[in-house]
Design an enzyme around this catalytic site. Structure first.
Site, PDB file in Angstrom:
ATOM      1  N   VAL A  45     -15.899 -10.892  13.060  1.00 57.35           N
ATOM      2  CA  VAL A  45     -15.630  -9.852  12.052  1.00 57.35           C
ATOM      3  C   VAL A  45     -15.339 -10.500  10.693  1.00 57.35           C
ATOM      4  CG1 VAL A  45     -14.108  -7.950  11.418  1.00 57.35           C
ATOM      5  CG2 VAL A  45     -14.809  -8.223  13.805  1.00 57.35           C
ATOM      6  N   CYS A  46     -14.536 -11.550  10.707  1.00 55.45           N
ATOM      7  CA  CYS A  46     -14.203 -12.256   9.458  1.00 55.45           C
ATOM      8  C   CYS A  46     -15.463 -12.788   8.791  1.00 55.45           C
ATOM      9  CB  CYS A  46     -13.280 -13.444   9.729  1.00 55.45           C
ATOM     10  SG  CYS A  46     -11.692 -13.005  10.406  1.00 55.45           S
ATOM     11  N   THR A  47     -16.379 -13.301   9.585  1.00 52.83           N
ATOM     12  CA  THR A  47     -17.617 -13.857   9.030  1.00 52.83           C
ATOM     13  C   THR A  47     -18.388 -12.784   8.263  1.00 52.83           C
ATOM     14  OG1 THR A  47     -17.692 -15.443  10.831  1.00 52.83           O
ATOM     15  CG2 THR A  47     -19.770 -15.035   9.678  1.00 52.83           C
ATOM     16  N   LEU A  50     -16.405 -11.888   4.880  1.00 52.83           N
ATOM     17  CA  LEU A  50     -16.526 -12.840   3.767  1.00 52.83           C
ATOM     18  C   LEU A  50     -17.944 -12.825   3.190  1.00 52.83           C
ATOM     19  CD1 LEU A  50     -14.243 -15.850   4.683  1.00 52.83           C
ATOM     20  CD2 LEU A  50     -13.719 -13.719   3.570  1.00 52.83           C
TER      21      LEU A  50
END
Ligand code: BEZ
Length: 213
Positions: A45-47, A50
């Site tokens: 999810v973070c990928t 960002l």
């Protein structure tokens, strides 16, 4: 750690980031800012988050907003992860990511919620005004990617209030009518809102969005 609230000064810090050592307040300068945390490097999810924020750079620039991310992993990890983000999200990461291994900044901004995770941050977002005051705080769980269009919408609303003395009604979108803030008297309206206004109730006065032609 004192509880942070809206209107408080955003705590200052100096931190190692993927773009070198940065002092937060100096880096903000006269800009608005977003500081947002990510549970960990190399997580799906973070990928996507960002990558999305990198693609929104022009939208943030237009609003005079600088973006800084944070995760509790180290610089070497960030550098490898940034390569993955650039590759998988078809972008180039264009903002600093804090390497908060000692959790100094996470603690300062209360980004670790021990009943959710003892060692990873939740998804916190802080919007900071050009007066360095905290204007917005939202906390999402690790499993939910943030809606950056909503963040832009709120920033537009905050800037309308800061620069044009209007608030925005429920579900407001750019271009919709705005609410004249209660501190403006009817006598002041012709000068402040030359496009006119509609008084639905004495406390509910609508005007066309002031910063549009
Ligand atoms: C993610 O970024 O994909 C993630 C991180 C922690 C928990 C769940 C998802």
């Amino acid at each position: 750690m004192a509880t942070l609230r809206l209107g408080d000064e955003a705590p200052d810090f100096t931190a190692e980031t993927s773009e070198g050592k940065i002092n937060f307040h100096q880096w903000l300068g006269d800009s608005w800012g977003i500081l947002f945390s990510h549970p960990a490097d190399f997580t799906p999810v973070c990928t996507t988050e960002l990558g999305t924020v990198s693609k929104y750079k022009a939208k943030f620039d237009k609003r005079n907003v600088k973006v800084m991310a944070l995760s509790v992993d180290g610089l070497e990890s960030h550098e490898k992860w940034i390569k993955d983000i650039n590759e998988t999200q078809d972008t180039t990461v264009n903002f600093p990511i804090i390497a908060d291994e000692d959790r100094k900044v996470s603690d300062l901004y209360d980004m670790i919620h021990p009943n959710a995770s003892t060692n990873l941050t939740v998804r916190s977002v802080f919007v900071i005004g050009n007066d360095k005051k905290i204007k917005l705080m939202i906390t999402y769980p690790a499993s939910t990617g943030r809606n950056f269009d909503e963040l832009l919408r709120v920033i537009d609303s905050l800037q309308l209030t800061a620069y044009h003395k209007v608030a925005t009604p429920a579900n407001w979108q750019n271009g919709d009518d705005c609410v004249i803030v209660p501190s403006v008297t009817n006598d002041q309206i012709p000068v402040l809102f030359p496009k006119g206004y509609t008084e639905i109730k004495p406390y509910l006065r609508m005007t066309p969005q002031p910063n549009l032609n």
